[in-house]
Design a protein around this motif. Structure first.
Motif: not given
Length: 499
Positions: A109-114
């Motif tokens: 699952i991606p976790i972004t800077r945002d």
């Protein structure tokens, strides 16, 4: 009062005041997030494929973006994992959170800077809400333990990858790091039993004031402490003030856990997932969890009975009702779009919006059309145990037994007790009656002799622990499914008990 506790109170007041803006304007807060995330993602591959630049309303979004789970978005996730940019969200993710999958195996699952702030701020604000409400901040001056997965991260296509709890460990605020236990080296131990032994060695003589983790694994920690010392937790950690938990319904574990502690301590329930931090308990006398409506996540809610239909109703926050079971669907600044997280929720309040987690959309029994959900089996067990106060529960799961003979099928409850009922048949009878009251379809099947009353199967001590270990899922963030629509888990548990 120590410096950390003293400084936390004005910060708690500031965060409380800041939250009132979106709490008082929930629909507007969600609309702002909806337009913001669509605007930022319109030039991504997913945004172009689904015409984000032309979407101006939720109705248009529903037409353009179907509800999908991880498997439904697998092609996009594959491109992200390969290191391609601008797939679901601008650029590349900051992290990939590894979590147990279904047909797809491990999920990334991606976790972004945002989106990283959603995970970190949510947990922080839960503690600050507690401080604001109760005025109790002394726990910040003691030692804090977070029972979690390893913080060691690998790299996949240049993206740091690991368990969510391990990723979050890297973002514990500096002012709490000197309080945090266990040590980084101990947290990196992969084998749960070896790790637990080392955690006990590092914590047993410390001033533990906050303990956090999934209840069954915290219970295991408490059991080992008691075995080693012969004392209750209140005597080992006299200043233990706050228990923070999430991931499973606490009720089946509450009695045994507080008996282990030996006195009442305050507790905070969280609703975290790899896909986002969704809600937390902000009042000690209210079990509802405050849904975070201004944290980069746009929510949709599908009535559970419509979930598997071709065109389910997708409601926004202003359209939900108290007491209805909804499947939770999110779109977020992590690059998740029309994403079904698999959890079901029920609103307990709409002023403000508060939820309880009622189950899993794929964790149900409907082998005979009864559609029994997790909330119902947990409530049936809770109400039955209230009538058998000497019984002490460790863990349980439920599976269907489908017979080839008419009227010979039933639900099998596989239960591990610390103190079993003196009369298992009476306990099973009460449990079945409670479930009939909670689920009318199940009641109809029992009354119509389609199903026999449930069977209670007592598992030998340690069966769940051995099973989870055999699956490589002992400790950390792993949870036993409360119920299944097949017998895979039941067969595994019975094999261990009968070996």
């Amino acid at each position: 009062m120590g410096v950390k506790a003293l400084l936390s109170k004005p910060l708690a007041a500031y965060i409380h005041k800041k939250h009132q803006a979106w709490i008082n304007s929930p629909v507007e807060a969600q609309q702002a997030i909806f337009h913001d995330i669509l605007s930022k993602a319109q030039d991504t591959r997913f945004g172009r494929d689904h015409g984000f630049s032309t979407i101006t309303s939720h109705a248009a979004f529903v037409k353009a973006v179907p509800v999908r789970d991880y498997e439904g978005l697998a092609e996009y996730f594959k491109q992200v994992k390969e290191g391609q940019k601008d797939v679901l969200w601008p650029g590349k993710p900051l992290y990939l959170a590894k979590t147990s999958g279904t047909t797809s195996g491990t999920k990334y699952i991606p976790i972004t800077r945002d989106s990283i702030s959603n995970h970190i701020d949510g947990a922080r604000d839960a503690l600050l809400a507690y401080i604001y409400e109760t005025g109790k901040a002394q726990f910040l001056n003691g030692k804090l333990i977070f029972l979690s997965g390893s913080p060691e991260l690998e790299e996949v296509s240049g993206i740091k990858t690991g368990r969510l709890s391990g990723i979050a460990n890297h973002h514990v605020p500096g002012y709490l790091r000197t309080n945090q236990l266990p040590s980084y080296q101990t947290n990196c131990i992969e084998d749960w039993e070896s790790k637990l032994d080392q955690i006990i060695e590092e914590t047993i003589d410390q001033n533990m004031t906050l303990i956090s983790g999934i209840p069954p694994w915290v219970q295991m920690y408490f059991d080992k402490l008691q075995q080693q010392t012969g004392k209750q937790i209140k005597d080992i950690f006299p200043n233990f003030q706050l228990f923070v938990y999430g991931g499973v319904n606490f009720e089946p574990y509450r009695k045994k856990l507080f008996e282990s502690i030996g006195r009442k301590v305050d507790s905070i329930e969280l609703f975290p997932a790899s896909e986002g931090f969704f809600a937390y308990q902000d009042k000690q006398n209210d079990s509802g969890l405050l849904l975070l409506l201004n944290a980069g996540i746009f929510y949709e809610f599908i009535p559970v009975e419509e979930y598997f239909s071709e065109h389910p109703t997708r409601l926004t926050i202003g359209e939900v009702e108290v007491g209805v079971n909804y499947a939770l669907v999110i779109s977020s600044n992590a690059g998740l779009w029309g994403y079904s997280i698999g959890d079901t929720v029920k609103f307990t309040s709409v002023e403000p919006y508060k939820v309880v987690v009622s189950g899993r959309i794929k964790h149900f029994i409907s082998a005979f059309g009864e559609h029994v959900i997790g909330e119902e089996v947990e409530k049936a067990m809770q109400q039955t145990m209230a009538k058998f106060p000497n019984v002490e529960l460790i863990e349980f799961t439920v599976a269907p037994y489908v017979s080839q003979s008419h009227g010979a099928s039933y639900h099998e409850w596989l239960v591990e007790f610390a103190r079993p009922p003196h009369n298992p048949d009476a306990f099973a009878k009460e449990l079945d009656e409670q479930l009939q009251k909670l689920n009318s379809y199940y009641d109809d099947l029992i009354q119509g002799n389609i199903l026999q009353p449930l069977r209670l199967t007592l598992l030998r001590p340690g069966a769940f622990r051995e099973y989870m270990k055999s699956q490589g899922k002992l400790g950390g963030q792993n949870k036993v499914p409360r119920l299944s629509n097949d017998r895979q888990l039941a067969v595994g548990l019975l094999a261990i008990t009968n070996s």
